[in-house]
Design a protein around this motif. Structure first.
Motif, PDB file in Angstrom:
ATOM      1  N   UNK A  78       0.845  -1.194   0.000  1.00  0.00           N
ATOM      2  CA  UNK A  78       0.000   0.000   0.000  1.00  0.00           C
ATOM      3  C   UNK A  78       0.876   1.238   0.000  1.00  0.00           C
ATOM      4  N   UNK A  79       1.041   1.843  -1.174  1.00  0.00           N
ATOM      5  CA  UNK A  79       1.795   3.083  -1.259  1.00  0.00           C
ATOM      6  C   UNK A  79       0.949   4.267  -0.806  1.00  0.00           C
ATOM      7  N   UNK A  80       1.507   5.438  -0.924  1.00  0.00           N
ATOM      8  CA  UNK A  80       0.774   6.649  -0.541  1.00  0.00           C
ATOM      9  C   UNK A  80      -0.449   6.848  -1.449  1.00  0.00           C
ATOM     10  N   UNK A  81      -1.482   7.450  -0.915  1.00  0.00           N
ATOM     11  CA  UNK A  81      -2.627   7.849  -1.730  1.00  0.00           C
ATOM     12  C   UNK A  81      -2.437   9.318  -2.094  1.00  0.00           C
ATOM     13  N   UNK A  82      -2.312   9.595  -3.390  1.00  0.00           N
ATOM     14  CA  UNK A  82      -2.062  10.956  -3.866  1.00  0.00           C
ATOM     15  C   UNK A  82      -3.243  11.401  -4.722  1.00  0.00           C
ATOM     16  N   UNK A  83      -3.881  12.491  -4.315  1.00  0.00           N
ATOM     17  CA  UNK A  83      -4.984  13.046  -5.109  1.00  0.00           C
ATOM     18  C   UNK A  83      -4.427  14.001  -6.159  1.00  0.00           C
ATOM     19  N   UNK A  94     -11.756   5.289 -10.384  1.00  0.00           N
ATOM     20  CA  UNK A  94     -10.860   4.300  -9.744  1.00  0.00           C
ATOM     21  C   UNK A  94      -9.750   4.938  -8.915  1.00  0.00           C
ATOM     22  N   UNK A  95      -9.119   4.084  -8.119  1.00  0.00           N
ATOM     23  CA  UNK A  95      -7.844   4.425  -7.498  1.00  0.00           C
ATOM     24  C   UNK A  95      -6.789   3.643  -8.270  1.00  0.00           C
ATOM     25  N   UNK A  96      -5.906   4.361  -8.939  1.00  0.00           N
ATOM     26  CA  UNK A  96      -4.910   3.757  -9.816  1.00  0.00           C
ATOM     27  C   UNK A  96      -3.639   3.423  -9.032  1.00  0.00           C
ATOM     28  N   UNK A  97      -2.883   2.500  -9.577  1.00  0.00           N
ATOM     29  CA  UNK A  97      -1.578   2.180  -8.997  1.00  0.00           C
ATOM     30  C   UNK A  97      -0.477   2.667  -9.930  1.00  0.00           C
ATOM     31  N   UNK A  98       0.553   3.283  -9.344  1.00  0.00           N
ATOM     32  CA  UNK A  98       1.736   3.655 -10.114  1.00  0.00           C
ATOM     33  C   UNK A  98       2.599   2.409 -10.247  1.00  0.00           C
ATOM     34  N   UNK A  99       2.629   1.832 -11.447  1.00  0.00           N
ATOM     35  CA  UNK A  99       3.416   0.622 -11.644  1.00  0.00           C
ATOM     36  C   UNK A  99       4.899   0.947 -11.784  1.00  0.00           C
ATOM     37  N   UNK A 100       5.210   1.978 -12.531  1.00  0.00           N
ATOM     38  CA  UNK A 100       6.609   2.393 -12.619  1.00  0.00           C
ATOM     39  C   UNK A 100       6.699   3.765 -13.254  1.00  0.00           C
ATOM     40  N   UNK A 137      10.398  13.820  -8.050  1.00  0.00           N
ATOM     41  CA  UNK A 137       9.139  13.360  -8.631  1.00  0.00           C
ATOM     42  C   UNK A 137       8.035  13.333  -7.585  1.00  0.00           C
ATOM     43  N   UNK A 138       6.868  13.806  -7.960  1.00  0.00           N
ATOM     44  CA  UNK A 138       5.731  13.811  -7.032  1.00  0.00           C
ATOM     45  C   UNK A 138       5.262  12.383  -6.750  1.00  0.00           C
ATOM     46  N   UNK A 139       5.200  11.568  -7.806  1.00  0.00           N
ATOM     47  CA  UNK A 139       4.724  10.195  -7.666  1.00  0.00           C
ATOM     48  C   UNK A 139       5.885   9.216  -7.628  1.00  0.00           C
ATOM     49  N   UNK A 140       5.659   8.095  -6.947  1.00  0.00           N
ATOM     50  CA  UNK A 140       6.676   7.061  -6.824  1.00  0.00           C
ATOM     51  C   UNK A 140       6.049   5.710  -7.146  1.00  0.00           C
ATOM     52  N   UNK A 141       6.843   4.753  -7.604  1.00  0.00           N
ATOM     53  CA  UNK A 141       6.290   3.421  -7.859  1.00  0.00           C
ATOM     54  C   UNK A 141       5.595   2.864  -6.621  1.00  0.00           C
ATOM     55  N   UNK A 142       4.397   2.318  -6.829  1.00  0.00           N
ATOM     56  CA  UNK A 142       3.631   1.774  -5.716  1.00  0.00           C
ATOM     57  C   UNK A 142       2.606   2.730  -5.140  1.00  0.00           C
ATOM     58  N   UNK A 143       2.723   4.027  -5.446  1.00  0.00           N
ATOM     59  CA  UNK A 143       1.727   4.985  -4.966  1.00  0.00           C
ATOM     60  C   UNK A 143       0.363   4.679  -5.576  1.00  0.00           C
TER      61      UNK A 143
END
Length: 232
Positions: free
Chosen positions: A85-90, A124-130, A201-207
């Motif tokens: 469970x990575x961070x939840x980023x809106x 949806x809530x998406x996942x950052x794969x990479x 980067x604002x987003x990271x893998x797993x977010x």
């Protein structure tokens, strides 16, 4: 768990660990579990760990160890592939108009209204794969196939930073201005890549990512606060 992992050389100072060709959250959980275990092991030779959909790149110092040494060290690691469970980023998004010039096409292509596309895309809530392609470009999993749309036949020469696009069954956000062929449906005022920020980067893998529709005024206010000037 070594028998489930496939090891391949990645240049002269890297190693690629694959968990197969399937792209799903369970496989990606295993990728992140191993990535975390490798980082926690504190190997002197470790330079960087880069998780992807179903594989993991391990960059090492070739002056300290070779491919076989890294492989053996990783095979000895015990890890549990629990739910990651990575961070939840809106991510606020202004859909359509000049910031989403392909929204109408995406709707027509899929037999929907623009409003339905926005509702389906932001649900949806998406996942950052990479991260790849560009610094901070997040490949997101979990988009509803009802709004899947092919790329442009001829890519645009200039896509503004923050543009939210669709390519096939994937959605993503352009972190910097660049050429691109994804169908643009909106834009976020957030700055996804900032070299003066740590991490940049604002987003990271797993977010996990949740898109939140906003209006024009909200976009202007957030853009000025984020970038320090009015939108060009």
């Amino acid at each position: 768990m070594g028998e489930t992992m496939n090891f391949k050389p990645l240049g002269d100072s890297g190693l690629l660990i694959s968990f197969g060709e399937v792209i799903d959250e369970e496989t990606n959980d295993r990728v992140h579990a191993l990535a975390g275990a490798i980082e926690k092991a504190g190997f002197e030779w470790l330079v960087e760990v880069v998780p992807s959909y179903s594989s993991l790149a391990v960059i090492y110092d070739a002056k300290l160890i070779d491919f076989e040494g890294v492989k053996q060290a990783i095979e000895r690691i015990e890890f549990s592939a629990e739910r990651f469970e990575g961070r939840l980023v809106e991510i606020p998004v202004l859909y359509g108009g000049e910031h989403g010039p392909d929204l109408e096409f995406v709707a027509e292509y899929n037999g929907l209204t623009p409003e339905e596309v926005i509702e389906i895309h932001s649900r949806p809530i998406y996942r950052v794969y990479f991260l790849g392609f560009l610094p901070g470009f997040a490949y997101l999993g979990g988009m509803d196939e009802r709004i899947a749309t092919p790329r442009l036949e001829k890519p645009r020469l200039k896509v503004p930073a923050g543009s939210v696009g669709i390519a096939g069954e994937q959605t993503g956000i352009y972190p910097i201005e660049s050429p691109g062929g994804w169908r643009l449906i909106g834009r976020t005022p957030l700055r996804l890549f900032n070299p003066s920020r740590k991490p940049p980067t604002l987003l990271r893998p797993g977010d996990r990512v949740k898109f939140v529709p906003i209006d024009e005024e909200e976009f202007k206010e957030l853009y000025k606060a984020e970038w320090g000037h009015e939108n060009d």
